[in-house]
Design a protein around this motif. Structure first.
Motif, PDB file in Angstrom:
ATOM      1  N   LEU A  61      10.890  -9.044 -75.876  1.00 35.89           N
ATOM      2  CA  LEU A  61      12.087  -9.623 -75.896  1.00 35.89           C
ATOM      3  C   LEU A  61      12.840  -9.042 -76.995  1.00 35.89           C
ATOM      4  O   LEU A  61      12.388  -9.120 -78.110  1.00 35.89           O
ATOM      5  N   VAL A  62      13.823  -8.175 -76.522  1.00 34.24           N
ATOM      6  CA  VAL A  62      14.790  -7.485 -77.621  1.00 34.24           C
ATOM      7  C   VAL A  62      16.289  -8.373 -77.663  1.00 34.24           C
ATOM      8  O   VAL A  62      16.836  -8.244 -76.833  1.00 34.24           O
ATOM      9  N   THR A  63      16.359  -8.786 -78.769  1.00 34.09           N
ATOM     10  CA  THR A  63      17.794  -9.612 -78.781  1.00 34.09           C
ATOM     11  C   THR A  63      18.872  -8.593 -79.373  1.00 34.09           C
ATOM     12  O   THR A  63      18.413  -7.511 -79.975  1.00 34.09           O
ATOM     13  N   GLY A  64      20.151  -8.780 -78.955  1.00 35.25           N
ATOM     14  CA  GLY A  64      21.067  -7.707 -79.397  1.00 35.25           C
ATOM     15  C   GLY A  64      20.884  -6.439 -78.505  1.00 35.25           C
ATOM     16  O   GLY A  64      21.409  -5.432 -78.908  1.00 35.25           O
ATOM     17  N   ALA A  65      20.379  -6.475 -77.159  1.00 32.93           N
ATOM     18  CA  ALA A  65      20.225  -5.071 -76.810  1.00 32.93           C
ATOM     19  C   ALA A  65      21.022  -4.531 -75.778  1.00 32.93           C
ATOM     20  O   ALA A  65      20.881  -3.605 -75.185  1.00 32.93           O
ATOM     21  N   ASN A  66      22.239  -5.111 -75.805  1.00 33.19           N
ATOM     22  CA  ASN A  66      23.436  -4.679 -75.118  1.00 33.19           C
ATOM     23  C   ASN A  66      23.996  -3.374 -75.962  1.00 33.19           C
ATOM     24  O   ASN A  66      24.953  -2.692 -75.578  1.00 33.19           O
ATOM     25  N   GLN A  67      23.868  -3.395 -77.336  1.00 31.89           N
ATOM     26  CA  GLN A  67      24.399  -2.301 -78.082  1.00 31.89           C
ATOM     27  C   GLN A  67      23.643  -1.944 -79.379  1.00 31.89           C
ATOM     28  O   GLN A  67      22.652  -2.517 -79.595  1.00 31.89           O
ATOM     29  N   GLY A  68      24.027  -0.669 -79.579  1.00 30.24           N
ATOM     30  CA  GLY A  68      23.511  -0.210 -80.801  1.00 30.24           C
ATOM     31  C   GLY A  68      21.804  -0.285 -81.035  1.00 30.24           C
ATOM     32  O   GLY A  68      21.043   0.314 -80.232  1.00 30.24           O
ATOM     33  N   ILE A  69      21.270  -0.736 -82.216  1.00 34.56           N
ATOM     34  CA  ILE A  69      19.970  -0.568 -82.346  1.00 34.56           C
ATOM     35  C   ILE A  69      19.145  -1.395 -81.381  1.00 34.56           C
ATOM     36  O   ILE A  69      17.894  -0.868 -81.167  1.00 34.56           O
ATOM     37  N   GLY A  70      19.542  -2.315 -81.096  1.00 32.93           N
ATOM     38  CA  GLY A  70      18.816  -3.228 -79.994  1.00 32.93           C
ATOM     39  C   GLY A  70      18.567  -2.424 -78.657  1.00 32.93           C
ATOM     40  O   GLY A  70      17.542  -2.489 -77.863  1.00 32.93           O
ATOM     41  N   LEU A  71      19.930  -1.764 -78.245  1.00 28.39           N
ATOM     42  CA  LEU A  71      19.814  -1.060 -76.878  1.00 28.39           C
ATOM     43  C   LEU A  71      18.853   0.117 -77.111  1.00 28.39           C
ATOM     44  O   LEU A  71      18.179   0.519 -76.255  1.00 28.39           O
ATOM     45  N   GLN A  72      18.775   0.811 -78.272  1.00 29.59           N
ATOM     46  CA  GLN A  72      17.861   1.901 -78.471  1.00 29.59           C
ATOM     47  C   GLN A  72      16.272   1.457 -78.549  1.00 29.59           C
ATOM     48  O   GLN A  72      15.498   2.085 -77.905  1.00 29.59           O
ATOM     49  N   ILE A  73      16.232   0.481 -79.205  1.00 31.25           N
ATOM     50  CA  ILE A  73      14.897  -0.198 -79.167  1.00 31.25           C
ATOM     51  C   ILE A  73      14.390  -0.670 -77.688  1.00 31.25           C
ATOM     52  O   ILE A  73      13.217  -0.223 -77.078  1.00 31.25           O
ATOM     53  N   ALA A  74      15.285  -1.122 -76.876  1.00 34.21           N
ATOM     54  CA  ALA A  74      14.817  -1.463 -75.616  1.00 34.21           C
ATOM     55  C   ALA A  74      14.526  -0.228 -74.929  1.00 34.21           C
ATOM     56  O   ALA A  74      13.453  -0.437 -74.078  1.00 34.21           O
ATOM     57  N   GLY A  75      15.476   0.818 -74.927  1.00 32.74           N
ATOM     58  CA  GLY A  75      14.960   1.966 -74.372  1.00 32.74           C
ATOM     59  C   GLY A  75      13.942   2.529 -74.757  1.00 32.74           C
ATOM     60  O   GLY A  75      13.228   3.183 -73.693  1.00 32.74           O
ATOM     61  N   ASP A  76      13.489   2.716 -75.903  1.00 29.33           N
ATOM     62  CA  ASP A  76      12.147   3.244 -76.432  1.00 29.33           C
ATOM     63  C   ASP A  76      11.084   2.399 -75.884  1.00 29.33           C
ATOM     64  O   ASP A  76      10.002   2.949 -75.669  1.00 29.33           O
ATOM     65  N   LEU A  77      11.058   1.078 -75.984  1.00 32.85           N
ATOM     66  CA  LEU A  77       9.998   0.383 -75.285  1.00 32.85           C
ATOM     67  C   LEU A  77       9.830   0.316 -73.822  1.00 32.85           C
ATOM     68  O   LEU A  77       8.550   0.615 -73.406  1.00 32.85           O
ATOM     69  N   VAL A  78      10.880   0.728 -73.009  1.00 29.79           N
ATOM     70  CA  VAL A  78      10.633   0.668 -71.724  1.00 29.79           C
ATOM     71  C   VAL A  78       9.945   2.414 -71.347  1.00 29.79           C
ATOM     72  O   VAL A  78       9.152   2.377 -70.574  1.00 29.79           O
ATOM     73  N   ALA A  79      10.328   3.315 -72.292  1.00 35.89           N
ATOM     74  CA  ALA A  79       9.920   4.689 -72.354  1.00 35.89           C
ATOM     75  C   ALA A  79       8.447   4.446 -72.398  1.00 35.89           C
ATOM     76  O   ALA A  79       7.562   5.400 -71.970  1.00 35.89           O
ATOM     77  N   HIS A  80       7.843   3.588 -73.295  1.00 35.64           N
ATOM     78  CA  HIS A  80       6.526   3.342 -73.687  1.00 35.64           C
ATOM     79  C   HIS A  80       5.605   2.381 -72.803  1.00 35.64           C
ATOM     80  O   HIS A  80       4.550   1.808 -73.415  1.00 35.64           O
ATOM     81  N   GLY A  81       6.230   2.093 -71.641  1.00 38.03           N
ATOM     82  CA  GLY A  81       5.640   1.219 -70.858  1.00 38.03           C
ATOM     83  C   GLY A  81       5.811  -0.344 -70.750  1.00 38.03           C
ATOM     84  O   GLY A  81       5.064  -0.811 -70.292  1.00 38.03           O
ATOM     85  N   PHE A  82       6.700  -0.606 -71.725  1.00 40.85           N
ATOM     86  CA  PHE A  82       6.745  -2.134 -71.939  1.00 40.85           C
ATOM     87  C   PHE A  82       7.920  -2.548 -70.717  1.00 40.85           C
ATOM     88  O   PHE A  82       8.575  -1.852 -70.222  1.00 40.85           O
ATOM     89  N   THR A  83       7.489  -3.917 -70.473  1.00 43.68           N
ATOM     90  CA  THR A  83       8.758  -4.704 -69.712  1.00 43.68           C
ATOM     91  C   THR A  83       9.545  -5.142 -70.630  1.00 43.68           C
ATOM     92  O   THR A  83       8.999  -5.973 -71.362  1.00 43.68           O
ATOM     93  N   VAL A  84      10.985  -4.866 -70.636  1.00 47.66           N
ATOM     94  CA  VAL A  84      11.859  -5.611 -71.588  1.00 47.66           C
ATOM     95  C   VAL A  84      12.775  -6.315 -71.233  1.00 47.66           C
ATOM     96  O   VAL A  84      13.207  -6.394 -69.954  1.00 47.66           O
TER      97      VAL A  84
END
Length: 75
Positions: free
Chosen positions: A29-52
């Motif tokens: 669960l990534v809070t604030g994932a619609n912009q900035g650092i949260g969006l970047q972290i969400a993308g990185d986690l998906v790229a590493h096989g996570f469901t976000v």
């Protein structure tokens, strides 16, 4: 980068199934994932096989961000 390394680096809260870092499905669960650092972290986690799970105060922005992040992201 392995899933274990991604978990340690992002310091996110995750739920793991099957009891180890190499689980069949890892959910973050990534809070604030619609912009900035949260969006970047969400993308990185998906790229590493996570469901976000994309957390956002504005549901429409959250849906847009989830679409941008990838198929393993849910608003």
């Amino acid at each position: 980068m392995s899933r274990c390394a991604a978990q340690e680096q992002s310091r996110c809260f995750t739920t793991q199934y099957e009891g180890d870092c190499h689980a069949a499905e890892t959910v973050a669960l990534v809070t604030g994932a619609n912009q900035g650092i949260g969006l970047q972290i969400a993308g990185d986690l998906v790229a590493h096989g996570f469901t976000v799970l994309v957390g956002s105060r504005d549901f429409e922005r959250g849906k847009t961000a989830a679409r941008d992040v990838g198929p393993d992201a849910t608003p």
